[in-house]
Design a protein around this motif. Structure first.
Motif, PDB file in Angstrom:
ATOM      1  N   GLU A  23       0.817  -1.212   0.000  1.00  0.00           N
ATOM      2  CA  GLU A  23       0.000   0.000   0.000  1.00  0.00           C
ATOM      3  C   GLU A  23       0.850   1.261   0.000  1.00  0.00           C
ATOM      4  O   GLU A  23       0.543   2.238  -0.677  1.00  0.00           O
ATOM      5  N   GLY A  24       1.958   1.230   0.726  1.00  0.00           N
ATOM      6  CA  GLY A  24       2.796   2.414   0.838  1.00  0.00           C
ATOM      7  C   GLY A  24       3.589   2.751  -0.413  1.00  0.00           C
ATOM      8  O   GLY A  24       4.191   3.826  -0.493  1.00  0.00           O
ATOM      9  N   LEU A  25       3.607   1.850  -1.397  1.00  0.00           N
ATOM     10  CA  LEU A  25       4.373   2.083  -2.614  1.00  0.00           C
ATOM     11  C   LEU A  25       3.499   2.310  -3.846  1.00  0.00           C
ATOM     12  O   LEU A  25       4.027   2.522  -4.936  1.00  0.00           O
ATOM     13  N   VAL A  26       2.188   2.279  -3.683  1.00  0.00           N
ATOM     14  CA  VAL A  26       1.291   2.378  -4.837  1.00  0.00           C
ATOM     15  C   VAL A  26       1.502   3.684  -5.602  1.00  0.00           C
ATOM     16  O   VAL A  26       1.679   3.691  -6.827  1.00  0.00           O
ATOM     17  N   GLU A  27       1.487   4.806  -4.915  1.00  0.00           N
ATOM     18  CA  GLU A  27       1.634   6.093  -5.584  1.00  0.00           C
ATOM     19  C   GLU A  27       3.043   6.275  -6.128  1.00  0.00           C
ATOM     20  O   GLU A  27       3.236   6.795  -7.233  1.00  0.00           O
ATOM     21  N   LEU A  28       4.040   5.841  -5.373  1.00  0.00           N
ATOM     22  CA  LEU A  28       5.424   5.940  -5.833  1.00  0.00           C
ATOM     23  C   LEU A  28       5.640   5.113  -7.092  1.00  0.00           C
ATOM     24  O   LEU A  28       6.328   5.552  -8.029  1.00  0.00           O
ATOM     25  N   TRP A  29       5.041   3.944  -7.136  1.00  0.00           N
ATOM     26  CA  TRP A  29       5.158   3.090  -8.313  1.00  0.00           C
ATOM     27  C   TRP A  29       4.540   3.771  -9.540  1.00  0.00           C
ATOM     28  O   TRP A  29       5.081   3.692 -10.645  1.00  0.00           O
ATOM     29  N   ARG A  30       3.468   4.485  -9.350  1.00  0.00           N
ATOM     30  CA  ARG A  30       2.783   5.136 -10.465  1.00  0.00           C
ATOM     31  C   ARG A  30       3.671   6.171 -11.140  1.00  0.00           C
ATOM     32  O   ARG A  30       3.607   6.354 -12.366  1.00  0.00           O
ATOM     33  N   VAL A  31       4.522   6.834 -10.369  1.00  0.00           N
ATOM     34  CA  VAL A  31       5.370   7.904 -10.920  1.00  0.00           C
ATOM     35  C   VAL A  31       6.847   7.529 -10.897  1.00  0.00           C
ATOM     36  O   VAL A  31       7.715   8.390 -11.000  1.00  0.00           O
ATOM     37  N   ARG A  32       7.135   6.246 -10.803  1.00  0.00           N
ATOM     38  CA  ARG A  32       8.520   5.798 -10.579  1.00  0.00           C
ATOM     39  C   ARG A  32       9.502   6.262 -11.648  1.00  0.00           C
ATOM     40  O   ARG A  32      10.690   6.442 -11.371  1.00  0.00           O
ATOM     41  N   ASP A  33       9.034   6.429 -12.871  1.00  0.00           N
ATOM     42  CA  ASP A  33       9.953   6.787 -13.954  1.00  0.00           C
ATOM     43  C   ASP A  33      10.027   8.286 -14.206  1.00  0.00           C
ATOM     44  O   ASP A  33      10.637   8.716 -15.189  1.00  0.00           O
ATOM     45  N   GLU A  34       9.445   9.079 -13.327  1.00  0.00           N
ATOM     46  CA  GLU A  34       9.448  10.524 -13.539  1.00  0.00           C
ATOM     47  C   GLU A  34      10.648  11.221 -12.914  1.00  0.00           C
ATOM     48  O   GLU A  34      10.889  12.397 -13.174  1.00  0.00           O
ATOM     49  N   SER A  35      11.404  10.488 -12.086  1.00  0.00           N
ATOM     50  CA  SER A  35      12.629  11.065 -11.520  1.00  0.00           C
ATOM     51  C   SER A  35      13.537   9.931 -11.070  1.00  0.00           C
ATOM     52  O   SER A  35      13.081   8.816 -10.800  1.00  0.00           O
ATOM     53  N   ALA A  36      14.824  10.231 -10.989  1.00  0.00           N
ATOM     54  CA  ALA A  36      15.786   9.230 -10.511  1.00  0.00           C
ATOM     55  C   ALA A  36      15.485   8.841  -9.074  1.00  0.00           C
ATOM     56  O   ALA A  36      15.614   7.672  -8.685  1.00  0.00           O
ATOM     57  N   GLU A  37      15.066   9.820  -8.287  1.00  0.00           N
ATOM     58  CA  GLU A  37      14.800   9.556  -6.874  1.00  0.00           C
ATOM     59  C   GLU A  37      13.610   8.621  -6.693  1.00  0.00           C
ATOM     60  O   GLU A  37      13.645   7.684  -5.885  1.00  0.00           O
ATOM     61  N   ALA A  38      12.542   8.863  -7.455  1.00  0.00           N
ATOM     62  CA  ALA A  38      11.347   8.021  -7.355  1.00  0.00           C
ATOM     63  C   ALA A  38      11.652   6.603  -7.822  1.00  0.00           C
ATOM     64  O   ALA A  38      11.178   5.625  -7.229  1.00  0.00           O
ATOM     65  N   HIS A  39      12.442   6.486  -8.866  1.00  0.00           N
ATOM     66  CA  HIS A  39      12.790   5.175  -9.408  1.00  0.00           C
ATOM     67  C   HIS A  39      13.550   4.356  -8.366  1.00  0.00           C
ATOM     68  O   HIS A  39      13.213   3.199  -8.091  1.00  0.00           O
ATOM     69  N   ARG A  40      14.578   4.950  -7.799  1.00  0.00           N
ATOM     70  CA  ARG A  40      15.366   4.236  -6.781  1.00  0.00           C
ATOM     71  C   ARG A  40      14.499   3.876  -5.576  1.00  0.00           C
ATOM     72  O   ARG A  40      14.562   2.747  -5.076  1.00  0.00           O
TER      73      ARG A  40
END
Length: 229
Positions: free
Chosen positions: A62-79
């Protein structure tokens, strides 16, 4: 056609197996796991979708759902997204999660599909512009250079550098602008009908390839040479 755009992962290159990925990191750390245990850990990492370029997660925490959605929009989100998935699996040392992430960005972790060099060379010899349009959180240029394919690529348009992800037409528009071509004169080649197929909304043509292990896909890119005329 005046230009061809390619996706990176699953189209021109394929990431190593999850087991090989894990084994390389353990070897570098001087850690030995018995084969059955290594296989079990690798499978667990695969199930949670911890390997960038590998299979998607079967279930997102649950805690990664939103981060996963935008994971490729920045290096930080991806990592953060991928190390967050990895940390669901216990490893012998906590720092190995970051080591796994670092490993996937190395040229050694990637192999080009067998026909990639010939197809890129053929397009280049015909005078077509060649671009790479990728949803990614890091720079794959060193991978292309290490495998001898960088000399064929005229432009890289990477989601994390633009803050937008495919299928957003703006990413494909940026690639066409970089190559100085119109979308109607451009072919997009990728392994995702949803993400890469977004180029159609801009007016590009689209050719789908399957994301398979390298030995199982020897010549799926060759039809591109016929498609461009």
């Amino acid at each position: 056609m005046r230009a061809v755009l390619f996706d990176f992962s699953g189209t021109l290159f394929r990431i190593e197996s999850t087991e090989a990925w894990l084994r390389a990191v353990l070897d570098d750390a001087g850690i030995v796991l018995a084969e059955p245990e290594l296989g079990q850990v690798a499978k667990a990492l695969e199930v949670v979708g911890a390997q960038p370029g590998g299979v998607f997660p079967e279930r997102l925490p649950e805690g990664l759902v939103e981060l996963w959605r935008v994971r490729d929009e920045s290096a930080e989100a991806h990592r953060a997204a991928y190390t967050g998935l990895s940390r669901q699996v216990p490893l012998p040392r906590a720092d190995l999660h970051d080591a796994l992430y670092a490993r996937h960005m190395t040229p050694a972790a990637w192999a080009p599909y067998p026909d990639a060099a010939d197809v890129l060379r053929g397009l280049s010899e015909r005078g077509l512009g060649i671009g790479v349009v990728s949803n990614i959180g890091w720079d794959p240029r060193p991978v292309f250079e290490a495998h001898g394919l960088g000399r064929f690529v005229d432009a890289y348009v990477l989601s994390y550098e633009h803050g937008i992800q495919k299928p957003d037409p703006r990413l494909f528009a940026a690639a066409c602008a970089a190559l100085e071509v119109e979308p109607r004169d451009t072919l997009m080649v990728g392994d995702s009908a949803e993400a890469d197929g977004g180029a159609v909304a801009l007016g590009c043509r689209f050719h789908l390839v399957r994301h398979l292990p390298v030995p199982e896909r020897p010549d799926a890119l060759r039809p591109v040479l016929d498609l461009v005329g």
